[in-house]
Design a protein around this motif. Structure first.
Motif, PDB file in Angstrom:
ATOM      1  N   LEU A 386       0.822  -1.214   0.000  1.00 50.60           N
ATOM      2  CA  LEU A 386       0.000   0.000   0.000  1.00 50.60           C
ATOM      3  C   LEU A 386       0.855   1.263   0.000  1.00 50.60           C
ATOM      4  CD1 LEU A 386      -2.759   1.281   0.011  1.00 50.60           C
ATOM      5  CD2 LEU A 386      -2.863   0.989   2.494  1.00 50.60           C
ATOM      6  N   LEU A 387       1.963   1.262   0.714  1.00 49.55           N
ATOM      7  CA  LEU A 387       2.838   2.440   0.707  1.00 49.55           C
ATOM      8  C   LEU A 387       3.386   2.699  -0.689  1.00 49.55           C
ATOM      9  CD1 LEU A 387       4.166   4.705   2.312  1.00 49.55           C
ATOM     10  CD2 LEU A 387       6.075   3.146   2.808  1.00 49.55           C
ATOM     11  N   GLN A 388       3.698   1.633  -1.410  1.00 48.61           N
ATOM     12  CA  GLN A 388       4.155   1.774  -2.791  1.00 48.61           C
ATOM     13  C   GLN A 388       3.062   2.401  -3.652  1.00 48.61           C
ATOM     14  OE1 GLN A 388       3.836  -1.684  -5.349  1.00 48.61           O
ATOM     15  NE2 GLN A 388       5.975  -1.453  -5.990  1.00 48.61           N
ATOM     16  N   THR A 389       1.830   1.944  -3.470  1.00 48.69           N
ATOM     17  CA  THR A 389       0.705   2.486  -4.232  1.00 48.69           C
ATOM     18  C   THR A 389       0.510   3.966  -3.921  1.00 48.69           C
ATOM     19  OG1 THR A 389      -0.335   0.309  -4.192  1.00 48.69           O
ATOM     20  CG2 THR A 389      -1.745   2.152  -4.764  1.00 48.69           C
ATOM     21  N   PHE A 390       0.655   4.326  -2.649  1.00 48.29           N
ATOM     22  CA  PHE A 390       0.555   5.735  -2.268  1.00 48.29           C
ATOM     23  C   PHE A 390       1.673   6.549  -2.914  1.00 48.29           C
ATOM     24  CE2 PHE A 390       1.590   9.246   0.664  1.00 48.29           C
ATOM     25  CZ  PHE A 390       0.391   9.927   0.638  1.00 48.29           C
ATOM     26  N   ASP A 391       2.863   5.992  -2.977  1.00 48.58           N
ATOM     27  CA  ASP A 391       3.982   6.671  -3.641  1.00 48.58           C
ATOM     28  C   ASP A 391       3.643   6.919  -5.109  1.00 48.58           C
ATOM     29  OD1 ASP A 391       6.504   7.754  -4.112  1.00 48.58           O
ATOM     30  OD2 ASP A 391       7.448   5.798  -4.410  1.00 48.58           O
ATOM     31  N   TYR A 392       3.060   5.907  -5.774  1.00 48.53           N
ATOM     32  CA  TYR A 392       2.655   6.087  -7.170  1.00 48.53           C
ATOM     33  C   TYR A 392       1.651   7.235  -7.308  1.00 48.53           C
ATOM     34  CZ  TYR A 392       4.665   1.434  -8.157  1.00 48.53           C
ATOM     35  OH  TYR A 392       5.503   0.359  -8.304  1.00 48.53           O
ATOM     36  N   GLU A 397       0.440  12.687  -9.102  1.00 50.86           N
ATOM     37  CA  GLU A 397      -0.065  14.034  -8.832  1.00 50.86           C
ATOM     38  C   GLU A 397       1.027  15.084  -9.050  1.00 50.86           C
ATOM     39  OE1 GLU A 397      -2.892  17.013  -7.280  1.00 50.86           O
ATOM     40  OE2 GLU A 397      -2.910  15.199  -8.512  1.00 50.86           O
ATOM     41  N   PHE A 398       2.248  14.783  -8.630  1.00 45.14           N
ATOM     42  CA  PHE A 398       3.353  15.723  -8.838  1.00 45.14           C
ATOM     43  C   PHE A 398       3.630  15.911 -10.330  1.00 45.14           C
ATOM     44  CE2 PHE A 398       5.969  16.456  -4.802  1.00 45.14           C
ATOM     45  CZ  PHE A 398       4.863  16.328  -3.976  1.00 45.14           C
ATOM     46  N   SER A 402       3.309  19.423 -12.310  1.00 47.09           N
ATOM     47  CA  SER A 402       4.411  20.014 -13.067  1.00 47.09           C
ATOM     48  C   SER A 402       3.966  20.407 -14.469  1.00 47.09           C
ATOM     49  CB  SER A 402       5.571  19.021 -13.159  1.00 47.09           C
ATOM     50  OG  SER A 402       6.077  18.717 -11.884  1.00 47.09           O
ATOM     51  N   ILE A 403       3.150  19.555 -15.087  1.00 51.00           N
ATOM     52  CA  ILE A 403       2.679  19.847 -16.441  1.00 51.00           C
ATOM     53  C   ILE A 403       1.730  21.048 -16.433  1.00 51.00           C
ATOM     54  CG2 ILE A 403       1.367  18.953 -18.399  1.00 51.00           C
ATOM     55  CD1 ILE A 403       2.397  16.142 -17.568  1.00 51.00           C
ATOM     56  N   VAL A 404       0.801  21.069 -15.464  1.00 45.08           N
ATOM     57  CA  VAL A 404      -0.139  22.194 -15.380  1.00 45.08           C
ATOM     58  C   VAL A 404       0.623  23.502 -15.134  1.00 45.08           C
ATOM     59  CG1 VAL A 404      -2.016  23.212 -14.030  1.00 45.08           C
ATOM     60  CG2 VAL A 404      -2.084  20.778 -14.610  1.00 45.08           C
ATOM     61  N   MET A 405       1.556  23.489 -14.193  1.00 48.35           N
ATOM     62  CA  MET A 405       2.309  24.699 -13.872  1.00 48.35           C
ATOM     63  C   MET A 405       3.213  25.118 -15.029  1.00 48.35           C
ATOM     64  SD  MET A 405       3.287  23.901  -9.884  1.00 48.35           S
ATOM     65  CE  MET A 405       4.149  25.451  -9.642  1.00 48.35           C
ATOM     66  N   GLY A 406       3.792  24.121 -15.715  1.00 49.37           N
ATOM     67  CA  GLY A 406       4.701  24.436 -16.815  1.00 49.37           C
ATOM     68  C   GLY A 406       4.002  24.929 -18.059  1.00 49.37           C
ATOM     69  N   HIS A 407       2.692  24.708 -18.116  1.00 54.11           N
ATOM     70  CA  HIS A 407       1.935  25.062 -19.320  1.00 54.11           C
ATOM     71  C   HIS A 407       2.049  26.555 -19.650  1.00 54.11           C
ATOM     72  CE1 HIS A 407      -1.574  25.341 -22.070  1.00 54.11           C
ATOM     73  NE2 HIS A 407      -1.254  24.089 -22.339  1.00 54.11           N
ATOM     74  N   SER A 408       2.144  27.396 -18.613  1.00 52.88           N
ATOM     75  CA  SER A 408       2.237  28.841 -18.856  1.00 52.88           C
ATOM     76  C   SER A 408       3.622  29.247 -19.373  1.00 52.88           C
ATOM     77  CB  SER A 408       1.931  29.614 -17.564  1.00 52.88           C
ATOM     78  OG  SER A 408       2.894  29.307 -16.569  1.00 52.88           O
TER      79      SER A 408
END
Length: 429
Positions: A386-392, A397-398, A402-408
């Motif tokens: 489960l910890l591995q799944t949470f890491d995924y 999400e990160f 990054s993609i949303v923030m980098g879009h500008s």
């Protein structure tokens, strides 16, 4: 609704919830206020000009029904509109006012977020009212807000100010607050990468019409030590997800395979922040633990476990940046950094409604790689531990953030095919 919050003093309820709001970055040191009206008609409220990041139970003020103030501080400067709401709506027993950034964005452009962006949000938030600007702390502000509540609203956008929400208790108010801010964030982030798609009222009604995991009850229940340990793991990951902003109190399902195709899963209608070992539901031979109602997504988890023997844990949640891709037609390309591609590779998306029990589930099962987006609903993350799944989930999400923030800044330049092949040979061979 949490089974615990009813047993907690109003002072402690308020302190706990204002701490959650502050730590999640949804209010400032000086901003926001919370109140509860008790059965005596006394109002418990946060104090004026006291640090929200270190508020203690002893700081909470009680304004008696006769107007007497009990406490070592002044009540919030916005107390007048709290009082006005309680007078206008006897069914409202708790009020939250804050300035969360996404809802303030709607406030200052004088718009109301469309809660049809996510399937259950309309049901949780209800229709949204709009209060014209008035001087903070004034009786005029109390009057315009009370007028909106008198119309039946439980959530109000305050023009050039923020938001105010009411509930049958503080848990109810907080769930509404959190869901509305989540909607606002999802719309804002989605608008940065594309055009948000909204659900129809009929689609939402179909979602709500699903009976939460109707299945027979077990005749007897095992609570072995390893089963209890898995319950503890689930509770810890659920709370951590809430703290990290990867799950909201009204939505999120976590499960772990116990043995064979039997598993443990979170319940429906229990506040995720307050979830406890006893809330977790055991599913054995397709039957549910006696007296408990598992998540309405139980059947999805069951099918995934049955068809994927290497998957031993599942997180099904809504996180704002991932859902920005879930509410638009934009593709989430995780060829951003090596870690993202190694962990996630490709994230497929399936249409809204695929997750309904009465629909063919093959599309979800067949596409259930490490991460899968269900449009306008959720993201499903799978793994072994489960910890591995949470890491995924965190990595996904990160990556989305990054993609949303980098879009500008400009067009994303992904890792190329040769670089991906090198990663495949080194880490996945």
């Amino acid at each position: 609704m949490s089974k615990n919050i009813k047993l907690v003093h109003p002072r402690d309820q308020i302190t706990e919830v204002i701490s959650r709001i502050y730590k999640r970055g949804m209010t400032t040191t000086s901003g926001g206020n919370i109140s509860i009206i008790d059965d005596n008609g006394d109002i418990w409220v946060t104090p004026s000009a006291i640090d929200k990041g270190s508020l203690r139970s002893s700081d909470i003020i009680c304004v008696k029904k006769d107007g007497t103030i009990v406490g070592k501080h002044k009540p919030s400067s916005e107390f007048p509109f709290h009082k006005a709401i309680y007078e206008a709506r006897p069914d409202i027993k708790s009020v939250i006012h804050a300035h969360p950034p996404a809802l303030v964005s709607f406030s200052i452009v004088r718009q109301i977020p469309n809660t049809n962006i996510i399937s259950q949000a309309k049901h949780i938030c209800g229709p949204i009212g709009y209060a014209k600007y008035r001087l903070p702390g004034s009786d005029d502000l109390g009057e315009v807000i009370a007028e909106e509540f008198e119309k039946g609203y439980k959530a109000i956008i305050m023009e050039n100010h923020g938001t105010v929400l009411g509930g049958s208790d503080l848990t109810d108010a907080f769930e509404r607050f959190e869901a509305l801010e989540f909607c606002a964030r999802t719309i804002l982030y989605g608008s940065q990468i594309g055009t948000p798609n909204y659900l129809t009222d009929d689609q939402i009604d179909q979602f709500e019409a699903q009976v939460p995991a109707e299945r027979p009850e077990m005749e007897s229940i095992e609570y072995t030590s390893d089963e209890v340990e898995k319950r503890l793991e689930i509770c810890e990951i659920v709370k951590r997800s809430c703290q990290q902003g990867l799950m909201i109190s009204s939505y999120g399902t976590v499960s772990m395979r116990w043995k064979d195709n039997d598993f443990l899963i979170t319940p429906t209608d229990v506040n995720r922040w307050d979830i406890d070992l006893d809330d977790i539901v055991q599913i054995k031979d397709g039957k549910r633990e006696t007296g408990k109602t598992p998540s309405r997504a139980t059947w999805i988890h069951q099918e995934i476990y049955k068809n994927n023997p290497d998957i031993n844990s599942i997180i099904m949640t809504q996180s704002p940046y991932l859902m920005a891709f879930g509410v638009t037609d934009s593709y989430l390309n995780v060829r951003t950094i090596p870690e993202s591609w190694i962990f996630l590779q490709d994230i497929p998306s399936v249409k809204y409604g695929t997750h309904f029990k009465n629909n063919n589930n093959s599309e979800i099962v067949e596409n259930c790689t490490t991460a899968l987006i269900i449009q306008n609903d959720s993201v499903i993350i799978t793994g072994d531990k489960l910890l591995q799944t949470f890491d995924y989930l965190e990595v996904a999400e990160f990556s989305a953030k990054s993609i949303v923030m980098g879009h500008s800044l400009g067009e994303m330049v992904p890792i190329n095919d040769d670089q991906v092949e090198d990663l495949r040979k080194k880490f996945l061979a």
